[in-house]
Design an enzyme around this catalytic site. Structure first.
Site, mmCIF file in Angstrom:
data_model
loop_
_atom_site.group_PDB
_atom_site.id
_atom_site.type_symbol
_atom_site.label_atom_id
_atom_site.label_comp_id
_atom_site.label_asym_id
_atom_site.label_seq_id
_atom_site.Cartn_x
_atom_site.Cartn_y
_atom_site.Cartn_z
ATOM 1 N N CYS A 79 25.382 5.299 -55.628
ATOM 2 C CA CYS A 79 26.155 5.236 -54.393
ATOM 3 C C CYS A 79 26.876 6.568 -54.206
ATOM 4 C CB CYS A 79 27.162 4.093 -54.464
ATOM 5 S SG CYS A 79 28.262 4.007 -53.031
ATOM 6 N N CYS A 82 30.880 5.989 -54.684
ATOM 7 C CA CYS A 82 31.544 5.598 -55.929
ATOM 8 C C CYS A 82 30.716 5.845 -57.183
ATOM 9 C CB CYS A 82 31.964 4.133 -55.851
ATOM 10 S SG CYS A 82 30.560 2.985 -55.834
ATOM 11 N N CYS A 127 27.051 -1.777 -51.270
ATOM 12 C CA CYS A 127 27.377 -1.428 -52.652
ATOM 13 C C CYS A 127 28.351 -2.474 -53.200
ATOM 14 C CB CYS A 127 27.996 -0.034 -52.720
ATOM 15 S SG CYS A 127 28.564 0.400 -54.392
ATOM 16 N N CYS A 130 32.024 -0.590 -54.092
ATOM 17 C CA CYS A 130 32.968 -0.056 -53.087
ATOM 18 C C CYS A 130 32.797 -0.678 -51.695
ATOM 19 C CB CYS A 130 32.838 1.466 -52.985
ATOM 20 S SG CYS A 130 31.299 2.043 -52.238
ATOM 21 N N CYS A 151 15.504 -0.958 -47.531
ATOM 22 C CA CYS A 151 15.429 0.209 -46.651
ATOM 23 C C CYS A 151 16.815 0.855 -46.651
ATOM 24 C CB CYS A 151 15.022 -0.261 -45.256
ATOM 25 S SG CYS A 151 14.738 1.062 -44.099
#
Length: 165
Positions: A79, A82, A127, A130, A151
């Site tokens: 991510c 984070c 995510c 976060c 995707c």
């Protein structure tokens, strides 16, 4: 005839005044507290404008604009907000859609929600650390594995190459 027109206009006015088009908060946003939480100002300090648009405002990048779409190196995609490991390169495939696509995420790294932004329900991927918007999941992925296509917006990711021995 006037009564019929008046009735039609009244029905039209009422139907245009419904709450169907109002933006509603997702269930995930209302219930879940994420381990990494920042103010908008803090997110803007650490993310690029494109990353902020995608991760914090649920935006979408243009197809074929991410260098990760054609990245075939071994490693892990994290991510961008984070650094949580989200996807392993061994689960990436070329979907032809113009966005990096994976058939599964790192176990426990992703939350799902429902998104109605384009007028119908889609499964949104978020995510799990976060709460950043990553993309969407579809059931048109490789049948020989999971059948899923995650995707993902490339700007929501950071690629960490595998160290060679």
């Amino acid at each position: 005839m006037k009564n019929l027109i008046l009735l039609f206009l009244t029905i039209l006015a009422i139907s245009c005044n419904t709450k169907a088009q109002e933006k509603t908060e997702s269930k995930t946003e209302l219930k879940k507290e994420y381990k990494v939480s920042k103010t908008d100002a803090q997110w803007k300090e650490i993310l690029t404008s494109d990353q902020y648009y995608i991760l914090r405002q649920a935006g979408t990048e243009r197809p074929f604009s991410s260098p990760y779409n054609k990245n075939y190196k071994k490693g892990v995609y994290q991510c961008a907000a984070c650094n949580t490991p989200l996807y392993e390169s061994k689960h990436k495939f070329d979907s032809g859609t113009g966005w990096p696509s994976f058939d599964r995420a790192v176990k426990g790294s992703i939350d799902k929600d429902v998104d109605y932004k384009i007028g119908y329900a889609r499964s949104e991927l978020i995510c799990g650390t976060c709460g950043g918007h990553l993309g969407h999941v579809f059931n048109d992925g490789p049948r020989e594995t999971t059948g899923q296509r995650h995707c993902i917006n490339g700007d929501a990711l950071v690629f960490v190459p595998q160290k060679s021995n």
